[in-house]
Design a protein around this motif. Structure first.
Motif, PDB file in Angstrom:
ATOM      1  N   LEU A  42       0.704  -1.099   0.084  1.00 29.09           N
ATOM      2  CA  LEU A  42       0.188   0.070   0.165  1.00 29.09           C
ATOM      3  C   LEU A  42       0.767   1.231  -0.042  1.00 29.09           C
ATOM      4  O   LEU A  42       0.552   2.191  -0.690  1.00 29.09           O
ATOM      5  CB  LEU A  42      -0.767   0.066   1.174  1.00 29.09           C
ATOM      6  CG  LEU A  42      -1.696   1.067   1.375  1.00 29.09           C
ATOM      7  CD1 LEU A  42      -2.615   1.450   0.177  1.00 29.09           C
ATOM      8  CD2 LEU A  42      -2.505   1.185   2.695  1.00 29.09           C
ATOM      9  N   VAL A  43       1.984   1.382   0.883  1.00 26.56           N
ATOM     10  CA  VAL A  43       2.763   2.519   0.774  1.00 26.56           C
ATOM     11  C   VAL A  43       3.475   2.539  -0.468  1.00 26.56           C
ATOM     12  O   VAL A  43       3.320   3.521  -1.111  1.00 26.56           O
ATOM     13  CB  VAL A  43       3.761   2.024   1.878  1.00 26.56           C
ATOM     14  CG1 VAL A  43       5.099   3.458   1.942  1.00 26.56           C
ATOM     15  CG2 VAL A  43       3.291   2.402   3.445  1.00 26.56           C
ATOM     16  N   HIS A  44       3.799   1.596  -1.095  1.00 28.15           N
ATOM     17  CA  HIS A  44       4.398   1.701  -2.408  1.00 28.15           C
ATOM     18  C   HIS A  44       3.589   2.273  -3.567  1.00 28.15           C
ATOM     19  O   HIS A  44       3.888   3.252  -4.244  1.00 28.15           O
ATOM     20  CB  HIS A  44       5.318   0.222  -2.682  1.00 28.15           C
ATOM     21  CG  HIS A  44       6.429   0.045  -2.010  1.00 28.15           C
ATOM     22  ND1 HIS A  44       7.191  -1.024  -2.398  1.00 28.15           N
ATOM     23  CD2 HIS A  44       7.147   0.654  -0.965  1.00 28.15           C
ATOM     24  CE1 HIS A  44       8.005  -1.268  -1.320  1.00 28.15           C
ATOM     25  NE2 HIS A  44       8.026  -0.289  -0.724  1.00 28.15           N
ATOM     26  N   SER A  45       2.210   1.588  -3.216  1.00 25.34           N
ATOM     27  CA  SER A  45       1.215   2.008  -4.450  1.00 25.34           C
ATOM     28  C   SER A  45       0.866   3.564  -4.214  1.00 25.34           C
ATOM     29  O   SER A  45       0.652   4.285  -5.400  1.00 25.34           O
ATOM     30  CB  SER A  45       0.049   1.159  -4.220  1.00 25.34           C
ATOM     31  OG  SER A  45      -0.652   1.593  -2.920  1.00 25.34           O
ATOM     32  N   ILE A  46       0.783   3.910  -2.951  1.00 27.84           N
ATOM     33  CA  ILE A  46       0.827   5.386  -2.876  1.00 27.84           C
ATOM     34  C   ILE A  46       1.661   6.400  -3.285  1.00 27.84           C
ATOM     35  O   ILE A  46       1.595   7.406  -4.030  1.00 27.84           O
ATOM     36  CB  ILE A  46       0.148   5.639  -1.558  1.00 27.84           C
ATOM     37  CG1 ILE A  46      -1.131   5.195  -0.929  1.00 27.84           C
ATOM     38  CG2 ILE A  46       0.097   7.524  -1.180  1.00 27.84           C
ATOM     39  CD1 ILE A  46      -1.240   5.096   0.534  1.00 27.84           C
ATOM     40  N   LEU A  47       3.024   5.845  -2.849  1.00 24.85           N
ATOM     41  CA  LEU A  47       4.179   6.631  -3.572  1.00 24.85           C
ATOM     42  C   LEU A  47       4.382   6.738  -4.921  1.00 24.85           C
ATOM     43  O   LEU A  47       4.610   7.561  -5.556  1.00 24.85           O
ATOM     44  CB  LEU A  47       5.395   6.196  -3.067  1.00 24.85           C
ATOM     45  CG  LEU A  47       5.373   6.347  -1.378  1.00 24.85           C
ATOM     46  CD1 LEU A  47       6.791   5.380  -0.887  1.00 24.85           C
ATOM     47  CD2 LEU A  47       5.770   7.871  -0.996  1.00 24.85           C
ATOM     48  N   ASP A  48       3.856   5.375  -5.581  1.00 22.55           N
ATOM     49  CA  ASP A  48       4.142   5.271  -6.996  1.00 22.55           C
ATOM     50  C   ASP A  48       3.161   6.274  -8.093  1.00 22.55           C
ATOM     51  O   ASP A  48       3.439   6.369  -9.299  1.00 22.55           O
ATOM     52  CB  ASP A  48       4.107   3.827  -7.651  1.00 22.55           C
ATOM     53  CG  ASP A  48       5.434   3.175  -7.156  1.00 22.55           C
ATOM     54  OD1 ASP A  48       6.380   3.681  -6.494  1.00 22.55           O
ATOM     55  OD2 ASP A  48       5.362   1.847  -7.058  1.00 22.55           O
ATOM     56  N   GLU A  49       1.862   6.460  -7.426  1.00 23.74           N
ATOM     57  CA  GLU A  49       1.006   7.267  -7.946  1.00 23.74           C
ATOM     58  C   GLU A  49       1.360   8.892  -8.145  1.00 23.74           C
ATOM     59  O   GLU A  49       0.457   9.554  -8.763  1.00 23.74           O
ATOM     60  CB  GLU A  49      -0.315   6.950  -7.366  1.00 23.74           C
ATOM     61  CG  GLU A  49      -1.538   7.458  -8.428  1.00 23.74           C
ATOM     62  CD  GLU A  49      -2.867   7.033  -7.800  1.00 23.74           C
ATOM     63  OE1 GLU A  49      -3.836   7.657  -7.814  1.00 23.74           O
ATOM     64  OE2 GLU A  49      -2.732   5.791  -6.910  1.00 23.74           O
ATOM     65  N   ALA A  50       2.169   9.216  -7.090  1.00 24.46           N
ATOM     66  CA  ALA A  50       2.666  10.796  -7.225  1.00 24.46           C
ATOM     67  C   ALA A  50       3.940  10.921  -7.668  1.00 24.46           C
ATOM     68  O   ALA A  50       4.817  10.027  -8.059  1.00 24.46           O
ATOM     69  CB  ALA A  50       2.517  11.129  -5.744  1.00 24.46           C
ATOM     70  N   TYR A  51       4.638  12.265  -7.564  1.00 20.28           N
ATOM     71  CA  TYR A  51       5.798  12.554  -7.719  1.00 20.28           C
ATOM     72  C   TYR A  51       6.226  13.780  -7.360  1.00 20.28           C
ATOM     73  O   TYR A  51       7.434  14.058  -7.420  1.00 20.28           O
ATOM     74  CB  TYR A  51       5.933  12.674  -9.364  1.00 20.28           C
ATOM     75  CG  TYR A  51       5.027  13.388 -10.166  1.00 20.28           C
ATOM     76  CD1 TYR A  51       5.100  14.818 -10.266  1.00 20.28           C
ATOM     77  CD2 TYR A  51       4.000  12.787 -11.158  1.00 20.28           C
ATOM     78  CE1 TYR A  51       3.772  15.348 -10.917  1.00 20.28           C
ATOM     79  CE2 TYR A  51       3.026  13.467 -11.670  1.00 20.28           C
ATOM     80  CZ  TYR A  51       3.078  14.685 -11.676  1.00 20.28           C
ATOM     81  OH  TYR A  51       2.302  15.598 -12.221  1.00 20.28           O
ATOM     82  N   VAL A  52       5.484  14.364  -6.615  1.00 21.31           N
ATOM     83  CA  VAL A  52       5.540  15.690  -5.848  1.00 21.31           C
ATOM     84  C   VAL A  52       5.673  15.181  -4.307  1.00 21.31           C
ATOM     85  O   VAL A  52       4.638  14.795  -3.949  1.00 21.31           O
ATOM     86  CB  VAL A  52       4.655  16.942  -6.169  1.00 21.31           C
ATOM     87  CG1 VAL A  52       5.009  17.939  -5.182  1.00 21.31           C
ATOM     88  CG2 VAL A  52       4.864  17.317  -7.641  1.00 21.31           C
ATOM     89  N   CYS A  53       6.558  15.691  -3.590  1.00 17.78           N
ATOM     90  CA  CYS A  53       6.626  15.438  -2.029  1.00 17.78           C
ATOM     91  C   CYS A  53       6.807  16.647  -1.579  1.00 17.78           C
ATOM     92  O   CYS A  53       7.107  17.703  -2.086  1.00 17.78           O
ATOM     93  CB  CYS A  53       7.610  14.355  -1.912  1.00 17.78           C
ATOM     94  SG  CYS A  53       9.676  14.902  -2.018  1.00 17.78           S
ATOM     95  N   HIS A  54       6.688  16.717  -0.204  1.00 14.94           N
ATOM     96  CA  HIS A  54       6.991  17.795   0.833  1.00 14.94           C
ATOM     97  C   HIS A  54       8.154  17.215   1.733  1.00 14.94           C
ATOM     98  O   HIS A  54       7.983  16.415   2.379  1.00 14.94           O
ATOM     99  CB  HIS A  54       5.925  18.443   1.474  1.00 14.94           C
ATOM    100  CG  HIS A  54       5.010  19.278   0.614  1.00 14.94           C
ATOM    101  ND1 HIS A  54       4.036  18.750  -0.271  1.00 14.94           N
ATOM    102  CD2 HIS A  54       5.003  20.464   0.232  1.00 14.94           C
ATOM    103  CE1 HIS A  54       3.644  19.446  -1.199  1.00 14.94           C
ATOM    104  NE2 HIS A  54       4.034  20.698  -0.720  1.00 14.94           N
ATOM    105  N   LEU A  55       9.336  18.038   1.729  1.00 14.07           N
ATOM    106  CA  LEU A  55      10.604  17.557   2.647  1.00 14.07           C
ATOM    107  C   LEU A  55      10.541  18.685   3.648  1.00 14.07           C
ATOM    108  O   LEU A  55      10.941  19.538   3.447  1.00 14.07           O
ATOM    109  CB  LEU A  55      11.744  17.393   1.624  1.00 14.07           C
ATOM    110  CG  LEU A  55      13.043  16.986   2.231  1.00 14.07           C
ATOM    111  CD1 LEU A  55      12.729  15.453   2.660  1.00 14.07           C
ATOM    112  CD2 LEU A  55      14.178  17.338   1.317  1.00 14.07           C
ATOM    113  N   GLY A  56      10.667  18.097   4.692  1.00 14.27           N
ATOM    114  CA  GLY A  56      10.462  18.816   5.994  1.00 14.27           C
ATOM    115  C   GLY A  56      11.868  18.692   6.602  1.00 14.27           C
ATOM    116  O   GLY A  56      12.406  17.562   6.856  1.00 14.27           O
ATOM    117  N   PHE A  57      12.459  19.576   7.282  1.00 16.60           N
ATOM    118  CA  PHE A  57      13.673  19.598   8.016  1.00 16.60           C
ATOM    119  C   PHE A  57      14.125  20.836   8.997  1.00 16.60           C
ATOM    120  O   PHE A  57      13.144  21.884   8.606  1.00 16.60           O
ATOM    121  CB  PHE A  57      15.037  19.459   6.959  1.00 16.60           C
ATOM    122  CG  PHE A  57      15.137  20.594   6.117  1.00 16.60           C
ATOM    123  CD1 PHE A  57      15.980  21.885   6.429  1.00 16.60           C
ATOM    124  CD2 PHE A  57      14.548  20.366   4.644  1.00 16.60           C
ATOM    125  CE1 PHE A  57      16.070  22.481   5.176  1.00 16.60           C
ATOM    126  CE2 PHE A  57      14.537  21.626   4.010  1.00 16.60           C
ATOM    127  CZ  PHE A  57      15.568  22.499   3.941  1.00 16.60           C
TER     128      PHE A  57
END
Length: 223
Positions: free
Chosen positions: A29-44
Motif C-alpha cells: 500500500l505504501v509503495h502504491s501511494i508513492l508510485d502514483e505521485a511525484y511531488v513530495c514535501h520535504l521537512g527539516f
C-alpha cells in the motif's frame, strides 16, 4: 535472497495520535501511494526553525531519491559521502480522492491517501547511483521517459544533487467513505455526500521546434 516483510514496523513517530484505525504499515500500500505521485514535501530544521520544501522524488525498491540543487541548503546540510551525518527529515506525499460534505460544518472532511517517511537523508555521490536516481526521478513523473531522452551530461550532473532516503520508518494513512454526521443532523435540509477528486492530463502540446515527423510516444498517448 531474504524476502521483504509485508509490513513496515510501527514506531513511536509513525503511530498517529488520532484516528489510528486509518493508519497502515502495509508495504504494498505504501509503495502504491508513492508510485502514483511525484511531488513530495520535504521537512527539516534550518537554523532552529522548521522548513518544508516541495520537490520531486522517485522510488526504487525501499529507497526514495529526492531532487535538489547543489546550492540548496538541505543538500549542503546533508553533506556528501557515506561518513557524512546526513540530514534528519520528514517526507510526506498526499492524494486527495474526494471532498466529504456533511450536514454539519464540523464533520466536513476529505477522502485521502498519504504517506509519511521519517529518516536521515544522505546526498548521492556515486556517479552510477546518481544516474540511476535521475532516471528514477524522470520515470516517476512520466514512466518510460528516461529511455526516450538524452541522459545528463557531466556538466549537468555536477549541477544536480539528489538526496537518498531509505524507507525504514514509514506509514500510510487513508480515509474512505461518506460523511459521519451526527444522528441528530440526519433530517437537516442540507445536501451531503462525496465530491470525487481525480487527476487528469490534457492533450500533449508539441514544442514549437519539434520535427513534425516525430510521433507522439506511446507512453504519452496512453496517459
Amino acid at each position: 535472497m531474504t524476502a521483504m516483510p509485508e509490513s513496515y514496523e510501527p514506531t513511536e513517530r509513525t503511530v498517529p495520535t488520532r484516528n489510528r484505525d486509518r493508519a497502515s504499515y502495509d508495504r504494498a500500500l505504501v509503495h502504491s501511494i508513492l508510485d502514483e505521485a511525484y511531488v513530495c514535501h520535504l521537512g527539516f530544521v534550518r537554523d532552529g526553525a522548521p522548513v518544508v520544501l516541495p520537490t520531486l522524488y522517485g522510488r526504487i525498491g525501499d529507497r526514495l531519491y529526492v531532487h535538489g540543487s547543489t546550492g540548496s541548503r538541505p543538500l549542503r546540510t546533508a553533506g556528501s559521502g557515506e561518513e557524512a551525518p546526513g540530514l534528519p527529515v520528514c517526507l510526506t506525499v498526499t492524494h486527495v480522492d474526494g471532498l466529504v460534505l456533511a450536514k454539519s460544518a464540523f464533520h466536513h472532511s476529505m477522502n485521502y491517501r498519504s504517506v509519511v517517511v521519517h529518516g536521515t537523508a544522505h546526498q548521492v555521490t556515486d556517479p552510477e547511483e546518481l544516474r540511476t536516481a535521475l532516471d528514477a526521478l524522470v520515470d516517476q513523473v512520466v514512466p518510460g521517459r528516461a529511455d526516450d531522452s538524452r541522459r545528463a551530461s557531466a556538466k549537468e550532473l555536477a549541477a544536480t544533487a539528489v538526496l537518498r532516503l531509505d524507507l525504514d520508518e514509514v506509514s500510510a494513512k487513508l480515509r474512505t467513505g461518506g460523511p459521519n454526521d451526527d444522528p441528530a443532523d440526519a433530517t437537516l435540509p442540507h445536501w451531503s455526500g462525496v465530491v470525487p477528486v481525480r487527476k487528469t492530463y490534457g492533450t500533449p502540446i508539441p514544442a514549437d521546434d519539434l520535427d513534425p515527423s516525430i510521433p507522439l510516444p506511446a507512453y504519452l498517448a496512453s496517459a
